[in-house]
Design a protein around this motif. Structure first.
Motif, mmCIF file in Angstrom:
data_model
loop_
_atom_site.group_PDB
_atom_site.id
_atom_site.type_symbol
_atom_site.label_atom_id
_atom_site.label_comp_id
_atom_site.label_asym_id
_atom_site.label_seq_id
_atom_site.Cartn_x
_atom_site.Cartn_y
_atom_site.Cartn_z
ATOM 1 N N MET A 53 0.840 -1.193 0.000
ATOM 2 C CA MET A 53 0.000 0.000 0.000
ATOM 3 C C MET A 53 0.877 1.245 0.000
ATOM 4 O O MET A 53 1.932 1.274 0.597
ATOM 5 N N CYS A 54 0.385 2.253 -0.635
ATOM 6 C CA CYS A 54 1.158 3.479 -0.690
ATOM 7 C C CYS A 54 1.059 4.228 0.611
ATOM 8 O O CYS A 54 -0.014 4.373 1.165
ATOM 9 N N GLY A 55 2.208 4.730 1.067
ATOM 10 C CA GLY A 55 2.200 5.457 2.313
ATOM 11 C C GLY A 55 3.205 6.578 2.330
ATOM 12 O O GLY A 55 3.764 6.875 3.374
ATOM 13 N N ALA A 56 3.456 7.201 1.168
ATOM 14 C CA ALA A 56 4.447 8.268 1.109
ATOM 15 C C ALA A 56 3.938 9.481 1.862
ATOM 16 O O ALA A 56 2.812 9.903 1.692
ATOM 17 N N SER A 57 4.770 10.032 2.731
ATOM 18 C CA SER A 57 4.388 11.225 3.454
ATOM 19 C C SER A 57 4.481 12.440 2.553
ATOM 20 O O SER A 57 5.238 12.467 1.597
ATOM 21 N N GLN A 58 3.676 13.442 2.861
ATOM 22 C CA GLN A 58 3.742 14.665 2.088
ATOM 23 C C GLN A 58 5.052 15.379 2.370
ATOM 24 O O GLN A 58 5.439 15.536 3.519
ATOM 25 N N CYS A 89 0.812 8.337 -4.242
ATOM 26 C CA CYS A 89 1.844 7.427 -4.753
ATOM 27 C C CYS A 89 1.855 7.388 -6.271
ATOM 28 O O CYS A 89 2.524 6.557 -6.862
ATOM 29 N N ALA A 90 1.125 8.298 -6.912
ATOM 30 C CA ALA A 90 1.088 8.336 -8.369
ATOM 31 C C ALA A 90 0.880 9.773 -8.820
ATOM 32 O O ALA A 90 0.251 10.573 -8.122
ATOM 33 N N TRP A 91 1.421 10.074 -9.999
ATOM 34 C CA TRP A 91 1.317 11.405 -10.591
ATOM 35 C C TRP A 91 0.937 11.270 -12.055
ATOM 36 O O TRP A 91 1.321 10.299 -12.711
ATOM 37 N N ILE A 109 4.891 4.809 -7.576
ATOM 38 C CA ILE A 109 5.930 4.298 -6.695
ATOM 39 C C ILE A 109 5.348 3.295 -5.705
ATOM 40 O O ILE A 109 4.136 3.245 -5.492
ATOM 41 N N ASP A 110 6.243 2.514 -5.120
ATOM 42 C CA ASP A 110 5.927 1.714 -3.941
ATOM 43 C C ASP A 110 6.750 2.307 -2.807
ATOM 44 O O ASP A 110 7.938 2.007 -2.669
ATOM 45 N N PHE A 150 8.060 1.940 -9.747
ATOM 46 C CA PHE A 150 7.682 0.764 -10.524
ATOM 47 C C PHE A 150 6.903 1.075 -11.790
ATOM 48 O O PHE A 150 6.540 0.151 -12.520
ATOM 49 N N ALA A 151 6.655 2.346 -12.083
ATOM 50 C CA ALA A 151 6.004 2.665 -13.346
ATOM 51 C C ALA A 151 6.269 4.114 -13.714
ATOM 52 O O ALA A 151 6.152 5.005 -12.877
ATOM 53 N N ALA A 152 6.599 4.330 -14.979
ATOM 54 C CA ALA A 152 6.727 5.679 -15.530
ATOM 55 C C ALA A 152 6.567 5.552 -17.039
ATOM 56 O O ALA A 152 7.436 4.986 -17.710
#
Length: 203
Positions: free
Chosen positions: A1-6, A91-93, A107-108, A115-117
């Motif tokens: 699961m995505c958990g990137a902090s701001q 986690c995605a743009w 991203i993960d 993992f994707a671009a």
């Protein structure tokens, strides 16, 4: 699961597109009057669940590392699973032009991987992919000193990432490699807001 902090810091980075000149551009340069040229404005922003269909359109439209919807499903990559990831956190743009998604990155954050671009073939060579990767890198570097990705050794993508500073190549077999990038300084965050890529002119 995505958990990137701001991230924290100024969010005013400008991404400039790479020059893209056709071999015969000099012959065509003056064929179209200036007033009839179309100015394309592209901006990058965090993805939402409403973007998932557009993300899948880009992913299945590329000409390298091609995968169909059925093949993605077999890998566990579905619109439902991507929606769940995006809803969990940033986690995605997506790169958007005239209301259309023309590229994306994902991203993960737990694994520290990009993992994707991907960018639509019609929009390559304009700096969109570089901008999308930069957003992903900034997010990953918030919690990882070293980040990684996997790609085909002889692909155009591998060369693209090497030019962006990814290296420390590890051979994974079957023609695949892992590339690593180290955090060189405290990254200034950018994914919390929209960012514009200066317009380019279609001639």
């Amino acid at each position: 699961m995505c958990g990137a902090s701001q991230p924290h810091g100024p969010a005013d980075r400008i991404y400039r597109p790479e020059p893209s000149v056709a071999p015969d551009a000099g012959l065509k340069r003056n064929r179209q009057p200036l007033e009839t040229r179309t100015v394309m404005q592209t901006h990058v922003r965090p993805a939402t669940a409403f973007d998932v269909a557009g993300i899948f359109h880009v992913r299945t439209s590329v000409t390298e590392n091609v995968l169909t919807v059925a093949e993605l499903t077999d890998m566990g990559i579905t619109e439902a699973s991507i929606t769940e990831m995006i809803n969990a956190s940033t986690c995605a743009w997506v790169a958007v032009e005239n209301g259309q998604i023309v590229g994306f990155s994902m991203i993960d954050p737990d694994e520290g991987s990009l993992f994707a671009a991907f960018v639509l073939p019609s929009h390559e060579g304009r700096g969109i992919g570089k901008a999308l990767v930069r957003f992903a890198e900034d997010a990953l570097f918030q919690s990882h000193a070293n980040i990684w990705l996997e790609t085909g050794k002889t692909t155009r993508a591998a060369g693209f990432y090497r030019r962006l500073g990814w290296g420390d190549e590890q051979d994974l077999g079957a023609g695949d490699i892992r590339l690593v990038k180290q955090r060189a300084w405290q990254q200034q965050g950018s994914q919390g807001a929209d960012h514009h890529i200066p317009p380019t002119r279609n001639r």
